[in-house]
Design a protein around this motif. Sequence first.
Motif, PDB file in Angstrom:
ATOM      1  N   ILE A   1       0.805  -1.217   0.000  1.00 12.42           N
ATOM      2  CA  ILE A   1       0.000   0.000   0.000  1.00 12.42           C
ATOM      3  C   ILE A   1       0.844   1.275   0.000  1.00 12.42           C
ATOM      4  N   ASP A   2       2.004   1.265   0.627  1.00 10.20           N
ATOM      5  CA  ASP A   2       2.836   2.474   0.620  1.00 10.20           C
ATOM      6  C   ASP A   2       3.267   2.838  -0.803  1.00 10.20           C
ATOM      7  N   PHE A   3       3.681   1.844  -1.591  1.00 13.39           N
ATOM      8  CA  PHE A   3       4.043   2.063  -2.998  1.00 13.39           C
ATOM      9  C   PHE A   3       2.824   2.575  -3.764  1.00 13.39           C
ATOM     10  N   CYS A   4       1.689   1.923  -3.553  1.00 15.82           N
ATOM     11  CA  CYS A   4       0.469   2.294  -4.275  1.00 15.82           C
ATOM     12  C   CYS A   4       0.045   3.728  -3.972  1.00 15.82           C
ATOM     13  N   ILE A   5       0.123   4.118  -2.716  1.00 18.43           N
ATOM     14  CA  ILE A   5      -0.255   5.487  -2.352  1.00 18.43           C
ATOM     15  C   ILE A   5       0.741   6.480  -2.940  1.00 18.43           C
ATOM     16  N   ASP A   6       2.023   6.183  -2.809  1.00 24.92           N
ATOM     17  CA  ASP A   6       3.050   7.088  -3.321  1.00 24.92           C
ATOM     18  C   ASP A   6       2.926   7.301  -4.826  1.00 24.92           C
ATOM     19  N   LYS A   7       2.568   6.250  -5.558  1.00 25.30           N
ATOM     20  CA  LYS A   7       2.497   6.316  -7.020  1.00 25.30           C
ATOM     21  C   LYS A   7       1.085   6.553  -7.549  1.00 25.30           C
ATOM     22  N   GLN A   8       0.088   6.690  -6.634  1.00 24.07           N
ATOM     23  CA  GLN A   8      -1.315   6.813  -7.048  1.00 24.07           C
ATOM     24  C   GLN A   8      -1.688   5.669  -7.998  1.00 24.07           C
ATOM     25  N   TYR A   9      -1.341   4.453  -7.590  1.00 23.35           N
ATOM     26  CA  TYR A   9      -1.469   3.251  -8.426  1.00 23.35           C
ATOM     27  C   TYR A   9      -2.290   2.200  -7.712  1.00 23.35           C
ATOM     28  N   PRO A  10      -3.150   1.504  -8.390  1.00 23.65           N
ATOM     29  CA  PRO A  10      -3.759   1.892  -9.661  1.00 23.65           C
ATOM     30  C   PRO A  10      -4.783   2.990  -9.428  1.00 23.65           C
ATOM     31  N   SER A  11      -5.258   3.578 -10.492  1.00 22.43           N
ATOM     32  CA  SER A  11      -6.216   4.680 -10.338  1.00 22.43           C
ATOM     33  C   SER A  11      -7.542   4.153  -9.803  1.00 22.43           C
ATOM     34  N   ASN A  12      -8.301   5.042  -9.191  1.00 23.99           N
ATOM     35  CA  ASN A  12      -9.622   4.652  -8.694  1.00 23.99           C
ATOM     36  C   ASN A  12     -10.513   4.150  -9.832  1.00 23.99           C
ATOM     37  N   GLU A  13     -10.416   4.773 -10.978  1.00 23.07           N
ATOM     38  CA  GLU A  13     -11.212   4.358 -12.129  1.00 23.07           C
ATOM     39  C   GLU A  13     -10.836   2.942 -12.561  1.00 23.07           C
TER      40      GLU A  13
ATOM     41  N   ILE B   1      -9.542   0.589 -10.635  1.00 23.54           N
ATOM     42  CA  ILE B   1     -10.032  -0.332  -9.598  1.00 23.54           C
ATOM     43  C   ILE B   1     -11.516  -0.597  -9.795  1.00 23.54           C
ATOM     44  N   LYS B   2     -12.312   0.464  -9.962  1.00 22.94           N
ATOM     45  CA  LYS B   2     -13.759   0.290 -10.116  1.00 22.94           C
ATOM     46  C   LYS B   2     -14.117  -0.480 -11.378  1.00 22.94           C
ATOM     47  N   ALA B   3     -13.338  -0.312 -12.443  1.00 24.74           N
ATOM     48  CA  ALA B   3     -13.635  -0.982 -13.710  1.00 24.74           C
ATOM     49  C   ALA B   3     -13.240  -2.462 -13.705  1.00 24.74           C
ATOM     50  N   ASN B   4     -12.287  -2.849 -12.845  1.00 23.31           N
ATOM     51  CA  ASN B   4     -11.737  -4.201 -12.931  1.00 23.31           C
ATOM     52  C   ASN B   4     -11.962  -5.081 -11.709  1.00 23.31           C
ATOM     53  N   PHE B   5     -12.526  -4.522 -10.639  1.00 26.77           N
ATOM     54  CA  PHE B   5     -12.741  -5.297  -9.422  1.00 26.77           C
ATOM     55  C   PHE B   5     -14.183  -5.128  -8.955  1.00 26.77           C
ATOM     56  N   ASP B   6     -14.794  -6.218  -8.585  1.00 26.08           N
ATOM     57  CA  ASP B   6     -16.159  -6.213  -8.081  1.00 26.08           C
ATOM     58  C   ASP B   6     -16.208  -5.505  -6.726  1.00 26.08           C
ATOM     59  N   ARG B   7     -17.172  -4.620  -6.569  1.00 26.94           N
ATOM     60  CA  ARG B   7     -17.298  -3.852  -5.326  1.00 26.94           C
ATOM     61  C   ARG B   7     -17.453  -4.772  -4.113  1.00 26.94           C
ATOM     62  N   ALA B   8     -18.201  -5.850  -4.248  1.00 25.29           N
ATOM     63  CA  ALA B   8     -18.397  -6.773  -3.122  1.00 25.29           C
ATOM     64  C   ALA B   8     -17.074  -7.402  -2.700  1.00 25.29           C
ATOM     65  N   LEU B   9     -16.227  -7.751  -3.664  1.00 26.64           N
ATOM     66  CA  LEU B   9     -14.912  -8.326  -3.339  1.00 26.64           C
ATOM     67  C   LEU B   9     -14.033  -7.274  -2.670  1.00 26.64           C
ATOM     68  N   LEU B  10     -14.053  -6.050  -3.180  1.00 27.86           N
ATOM     69  CA  LEU B  10     -13.284  -4.972  -2.559  1.00 27.86           C
ATOM     70  C   LEU B  10     -13.736  -4.749  -1.121  1.00 27.86           C
ATOM     71  N   ASN B  11     -15.042  -4.617  -0.926  1.00 25.52           N
ATOM     72  CA  ASN B  11     -15.584  -4.368   0.415  1.00 25.52           C
ATOM     73  C   ASN B  11     -15.289  -5.507   1.367  1.00 25.52           C
ATOM     74  N   ALA B  12     -15.323  -6.752   0.880  1.00 24.27           N
ATOM     75  CA  ALA B  12     -14.980  -7.903   1.721  1.00 24.27           C
ATOM     76  C   ALA B  12     -13.530  -7.822   2.188  1.00 24.27           C
ATOM     77  N   ASN B  13     -12.703  -7.127   1.404  1.00 21.08           N
ATOM     78  CA  ASN B  13     -11.293  -6.931   1.747  1.00 21.08           C
ATOM     79  C   ASN B  13     -11.041  -5.571   2.393  1.00 21.08           C
ATOM     80  N   LEU B  14     -12.123  -4.895   2.791  1.00 16.64           N
ATOM     81  CA  LEU B  14     -12.064  -3.612   3.509  1.00 16.64           C
ATOM     82  C   LEU B  14     -11.479  -2.493   2.658  1.00 16.64           C
ATOM     83  N   ILE B  15     -11.734  -2.554   1.357  1.00 15.15           N
ATOM     84  CA  ILE B  15     -11.311  -1.521   0.413  1.00 15.15           C
ATOM     85  C   ILE B  15     -12.563  -0.856  -0.144  1.00 15.15           C
TER      86      ILE B  15
END
Length: 149
Positions: A41-53, A55-69
């Motif tokens: 997560i430190d790398f991801c935050i520093d690099k703004q990676y991947p973009s929110n768009e 993430i939303k386009a490629n990952f199911d919201r239920a799976l993200l939420n189950a992982n506390l994202i």
Amino acid sequence: MNNLSETLKQQAVDLGLCRPWTEAWGDCDRQELIDKYKKGIDFCIDKQYPSNEFIKANFDRALLNANLIFVDEHIRLDDAPSGIYILNGECSGSIRFAPWTAATVYVRHTSNVRIIAGDFAKVFVRLYDEAEVETEAEESAVVRVYDRK
């Protein structure tokens, strides 16, 4: 899923992903990619990676939420369990942690959230960008906010 894993790997390499992570990447499914995201997560935050768009386009919201994202959503969690929470984009709402829990919460971008820690809970908040947080600690709870702006 191979294509998604390769796409994310190449994006990370282009942003300067180190050799050990690059060599250990492998052929990851979505859950493994989420695990990598949280571990790095430190790398991801520093690099703004991947973009929110992305993430939303490629990952199911239920799976993200189950992982506390969470990305660009209203959150209302009562008796939230221990774990690592990541709030991206324009999240709003509240998280009430159950007594005796331990959590780290990354609050990013323009998110605005209220965090309540139950008795004896320990909650560490990492605040980034233009995000805002309001905290409340019940008896013997500990809440620490680290402003990374």
